[in-house]
Design a protein around this motif. Structure first.
Motif, PDB file in Angstrom:
ATOM      1  N   GLN A  43      -0.567  -2.657   3.485  1.00 11.93           N
ATOM      2  CA  GLN A  43      -0.383  -3.445   4.462  1.00 11.93           C
ATOM      3  C   GLN A  43       0.964  -3.602   4.897  1.00 11.93           C
ATOM      4  O   GLN A  43       1.233  -3.824   6.257  1.00 11.93           O
ATOM      5  CB  GLN A  43      -1.073  -5.108   3.965  1.00 11.93           C
ATOM      6  CG  GLN A  43      -2.485  -4.880   3.386  1.00 11.93           C
ATOM      7  CD  GLN A  43      -3.550  -4.388   4.488  1.00 11.93           C
ATOM      8  OE1 GLN A  43      -3.429  -4.762   5.758  1.00 11.93           O
ATOM      9  NE2 GLN A  43      -4.400  -3.691   3.943  1.00 11.93           N
ATOM     10  N   MET A  44       1.806  -3.742   4.005  1.00 13.95           N
ATOM     11  CA  MET A  44       3.305  -3.928   4.441  1.00 13.95           C
ATOM     12  C   MET A  44       3.571  -2.836   5.267  1.00 13.95           C
ATOM     13  O   MET A  44       4.370  -3.102   6.465  1.00 13.95           O
ATOM     14  CB  MET A  44       3.950  -3.983   3.012  1.00 13.95           C
ATOM     15  CG  MET A  44       3.852  -5.158   2.067  1.00 13.95           C
ATOM     16  SD  MET A  44       4.291  -6.796   2.970  1.00 13.95           S
ATOM     17  CE  MET A  44       6.025  -6.408   2.857  1.00 13.95           C
ATOM     18  N   THR A  45       3.220  -1.250   4.815  1.00 10.88           N
ATOM     19  CA  THR A  45       3.616  -0.545   5.938  1.00 10.88           C
ATOM     20  C   THR A  45       3.353  -0.404   7.075  1.00 10.88           C
ATOM     21  O   THR A  45       3.716  -0.270   7.964  1.00 10.88           O
ATOM     22  CB  THR A  45       3.257   1.096   4.931  1.00 10.88           C
ATOM     23  OG1 THR A  45       3.892   0.887   3.812  1.00 10.88           O
ATOM     24  CG2 THR A  45       3.708   2.196   5.822  1.00 10.88           C
ATOM     25  N   GLN A  46       1.946  -0.744   7.132  1.00 12.25           N
ATOM     26  CA  GLN A  46       1.411  -1.293   8.376  1.00 12.25           C
ATOM     27  C   GLN A  46       2.073  -2.002   9.265  1.00 12.25           C
ATOM     28  O   GLN A  46       2.347  -1.986  10.544  1.00 12.25           O
ATOM     29  CB  GLN A  46      -0.277  -1.579   8.293  1.00 12.25           C
ATOM     30  CG  GLN A  46      -1.045  -0.373   8.771  1.00 12.25           C
ATOM     31  CD  GLN A  46      -2.634  -1.016   8.446  1.00 12.25           C
ATOM     32  OE1 GLN A  46      -3.127  -2.170   9.023  1.00 12.25           O
ATOM     33  NE2 GLN A  46      -3.480  -0.444   7.945  1.00 12.25           N
ATOM     34  N   LEU A  47       2.399  -3.227   8.788  1.00 11.56           N
ATOM     35  CA  LEU A  47       2.948  -4.307   9.458  1.00 11.56           C
ATOM     36  C   LEU A  47       4.279  -4.139   9.914  1.00 11.56           C
ATOM     37  O   LEU A  47       4.774  -4.175  11.038  1.00 11.56           O
ATOM     38  CB  LEU A  47       3.316  -5.538   8.378  1.00 11.56           C
ATOM     39  CG  LEU A  47       2.034  -6.456   8.420  1.00 11.56           C
ATOM     40  CD1 LEU A  47       2.182  -7.288   7.017  1.00 11.56           C
ATOM     41  CD2 LEU A  47       1.751  -7.306   9.556  1.00 11.56           C
ATOM     42  N   LYS A  48       5.035  -3.124   8.968  1.00 11.59           N
ATOM     43  CA  LYS A  48       6.404  -2.728   9.595  1.00 11.59           C
ATOM     44  C   LYS A  48       6.141  -1.893  11.023  1.00 11.59           C
ATOM     45  O   LYS A  48       7.120  -1.817  11.688  1.00 11.59           O
ATOM     46  CB  LYS A  48       7.132  -1.896   8.428  1.00 11.59           C
ATOM     47  CG  LYS A  48       8.468  -1.605   8.496  1.00 11.59           C
ATOM     48  CD  LYS A  48       9.271  -1.153   7.598  1.00 11.59           C
ATOM     49  CE  LYS A  48      10.636  -0.833   7.565  1.00 11.59           C
ATOM     50  NZ  LYS A  48      11.075  -0.084   6.626  1.00 11.59           N
TER      51      LYS A  48
ATOM     52  N   GLU B 184      -1.230  -1.671  -4.670  1.00 11.47           N
ATOM     53  CA  GLU B 184      -1.387  -0.527  -3.536  1.00 11.47           C
ATOM     54  C   GLU B 184      -1.835  -1.028  -2.166  1.00 11.47           C
ATOM     55  O   GLU B 184      -1.381  -0.513  -1.273  1.00 11.47           O
ATOM     56  CB  GLU B 184      -2.278   0.644  -4.252  1.00 11.47           C
ATOM     57  CG  GLU B 184      -1.366   1.633  -5.025  1.00 11.47           C
ATOM     58  CD  GLU B 184      -1.839   2.393  -6.283  1.00 11.47           C
ATOM     59  OE1 GLU B 184      -3.227   2.486  -6.078  1.00 11.47           O
ATOM     60  OE2 GLU B 184      -1.444   2.639  -6.838  1.00 11.47           O
ATOM     61  N   PHE B 185      -2.831  -2.059  -2.387  1.00 12.54           N
ATOM     62  CA  PHE B 185      -3.303  -2.474  -1.201  1.00 12.54           C
ATOM     63  C   PHE B 185      -2.183  -3.271  -0.164  1.00 12.54           C
ATOM     64  O   PHE B 185      -2.129  -3.267   0.927  1.00 12.54           O
ATOM     65  CB  PHE B 185      -4.435  -3.617  -1.558  1.00 12.54           C
ATOM     66  CG  PHE B 185      -5.034  -4.129  -0.315  1.00 12.54           C
ATOM     67  CD1 PHE B 185      -5.906  -3.082   0.746  1.00 12.54           C
ATOM     68  CD2 PHE B 185      -4.820  -5.449   0.279  1.00 12.54           C
ATOM     69  CE1 PHE B 185      -6.416  -3.808   1.694  1.00 12.54           C
ATOM     70  CE2 PHE B 185      -5.451  -5.675   1.366  1.00 12.54           C
ATOM     71  CZ  PHE B 185      -6.259  -5.189   2.075  1.00 12.54           C
ATOM     72  N   LEU B 186      -1.438  -4.108  -1.112  1.00 15.94           N
ATOM     73  CA  LEU B 186      -0.407  -4.763  -0.591  1.00 15.94           C
ATOM     74  C   LEU B 186       0.909  -3.611   0.003  1.00 15.94           C
ATOM     75  O   LEU B 186       1.149  -4.044   1.322  1.00 15.94           O
ATOM     76  CB  LEU B 186       0.460  -5.545  -1.496  1.00 15.94           C
ATOM     77  CG  LEU B 186       1.558  -6.491  -0.863  1.00 15.94           C
ATOM     78  CD1 LEU B 186       1.301  -7.422  -0.113  1.00 15.94           C
ATOM     79  CD2 LEU B 186       2.276  -7.163  -2.424  1.00 15.94           C
ATOM     80  N   GLU B 187       1.031  -2.844  -0.631  1.00 11.66           N
ATOM     81  CA  GLU B 187       1.942  -1.573  -0.150  1.00 11.66           C
ATOM     82  C   GLU B 187       1.412  -1.125   1.099  1.00 11.66           C
ATOM     83  O   GLU B 187       2.275  -1.058   2.425  1.00 11.66           O
ATOM     84  CB  GLU B 187       2.113  -0.464  -0.995  1.00 11.66           C
ATOM     85  CG  GLU B 187       3.345  -0.302  -2.040  1.00 11.66           C
ATOM     86  CD  GLU B 187       3.042   0.843  -2.655  1.00 11.66           C
ATOM     87  OE1 GLU B 187       2.236   1.400  -3.059  1.00 11.66           O
ATOM     88  OE2 GLU B 187       4.422   1.374  -2.767  1.00 11.66           O
TER      89      GLU B 187
ATOM     90  N   ASP C 297       3.375  -1.605  12.815  1.00 15.22           N
ATOM     91  CA  ASP C 297       2.688  -2.287  14.004  1.00 15.22           C
ATOM     92  C   ASP C 297       3.710  -3.318  15.036  1.00 15.22           C
ATOM     93  O   ASP C 297       3.488  -3.366  16.032  1.00 15.22           O
ATOM     94  CB  ASP C 297       1.667  -3.323  13.495  1.00 15.22           C
ATOM     95  CG  ASP C 297       0.375  -2.318  13.049  1.00 15.22           C
ATOM     96  OD1 ASP C 297       0.571  -0.951  13.185  1.00 15.22           O
ATOM     97  OD2 ASP C 297      -0.493  -2.912  12.853  1.00 15.22           O
ATOM     98  N   TYR C 298       4.701  -4.082  14.298  1.00 14.28           N
ATOM     99  CA  TYR C 298       5.281  -4.931  14.914  1.00 14.28           C
ATOM    100  C   TYR C 298       6.668  -4.579  15.136  1.00 14.28           C
ATOM    101  O   TYR C 298       7.696  -5.545  15.202  1.00 14.28           O
ATOM    102  CB  TYR C 298       5.260  -6.376  14.156  1.00 14.28           C
ATOM    103  CG  TYR C 298       3.873  -6.850  13.989  1.00 14.28           C
ATOM    104  CD1 TYR C 298       3.397  -7.872  15.214  1.00 14.28           C
ATOM    105  CD2 TYR C 298       3.174  -6.543  12.923  1.00 14.28           C
ATOM    106  CE1 TYR C 298       2.282  -8.128  15.110  1.00 14.28           C
ATOM    107  CE2 TYR C 298       1.863  -7.135  12.847  1.00 14.28           C
ATOM    108  CZ  TYR C 298       1.718  -7.932  14.012  1.00 14.28           C
ATOM    109  OH  TYR C 298       0.233  -8.486  13.931  1.00 14.28           O
ATOM    110  N   HIS C 299       6.802  -3.410  15.167  1.00 12.80           N
ATOM    111  CA  HIS C 299       8.276  -2.765  15.338  1.00 12.80           C
ATOM    112  C   HIS C 299       8.432  -2.585  16.975  1.00 12.80           C
ATOM    113  O   HIS C 299       7.728  -2.415  17.775  1.00 12.80           O
ATOM    114  CB  HIS C 299       8.436  -1.548  14.950  1.00 12.80           C
ATOM    115  CG  HIS C 299       9.941  -0.950  15.077  1.00 12.80           C
ATOM    116  ND1 HIS C 299      10.976  -1.601  14.335  1.00 12.80           N
ATOM    117  CD2 HIS C 299      10.579   0.063  15.817  1.00 12.80           C
ATOM    118  CE1 HIS C 299      12.156  -1.115  14.644  1.00 12.80           C
ATOM    119  NE2 HIS C 299      12.050  -0.113  15.316  1.00 12.80           N
TER     120      HIS C 299
END
Lengths: 109, 109
Positions: free
Chosen positions: A99-104, A94-97, A106-108
């Motif tokens: 972070q992944m959502t955030q990364l997606k 869930e933590f990875l999920e 933030d860097y769009h």
DNA sequence: TTTGGTACTTAGTTTTACTATGTAGCAGTA
DNA sequence: TACTGCTACATAGTAAAACTAAGTACCAAA
């Protein structure tokens, strides 16, 4: 759709633990269930190596039972350590999920 | 919280592609950003090997630029293949996410 | 001139899953 | 009986990815 094999590393063991947590089951059955859950290319050999690792790491108990449908089955159940490992696994996932959502986002561009 | 290293396999390359997609950047900076995104234990060596793999696989273009803050930086940008690989990566990730959520529900006792 | 932050590189190791193959039990059928 | 097919487990060798650990080098400030 199939899942890229590399993406499974470190996840597959948790998945197998999760399936066993649903009730006593054995390698052949686990493989079939995963094949129907989007893990189409997963083969028995892979599952058996994971099960043996789980046993080696003392996360499961094993009981051999005869079957009317072929050779004897090795049934696996989670022990306390297995349950704890599974809980940690889901926390990590869930933590990875998150972070992944955030990364997606933030860097769009 | 830190992310278990094995769970990252196959995911980290996509993450790095995603960061690069947000605009030209370089290894040292990518490492720092990931360190602040929950990937606390990730070190430079790991990022650099991924960057070299991306370059070898022709998913990025590289441009060396001098810096006033130390040695020259190697700036990476995604090319068309990189963008395509990134899109596929997110598709795979979302599919995996879906399967994981299902598994968690289906095998709950 | 020494320390610390910036920046890149790489040889060797570990972990995990895959490939490929083998063994074996049992049922149905030709 | 022999053969086919499904059930069920096991394992040696390989590949991929990330980590460990160490090194090189630039530059500024104390």
């Amino acid at each position: 759709m199939k899942i890229s094999t590399e993406m499974l590393k470190g996840v597959l063991e948790g998945i197998v633990l999760q399936i066993i947590s649903g009730g006593e089951t054995y390698g052949y059955e686990i493989t079939k269930e995963l094949n129907q859950h989007g893990f189409e290319d997963l083969v028995e050999g892979t599952v058996y190596t994971i099960l043996m690792r789980l046993e080696k790491n003392k996360l499961v108990t094993v009981e051999k039972k005869k079957s009317s449908m072929g050779p004897a089955r090795k049934f696996y159940s989670l022990n306390a350590d297995g349950e704890a490992t599974l809980a940690t696994f889901w926390q990590n996932w869930e933590f990875l999920e998150k972070q992944m959502t955030q990364l997606k986002g933030d860097y769009h561009v």
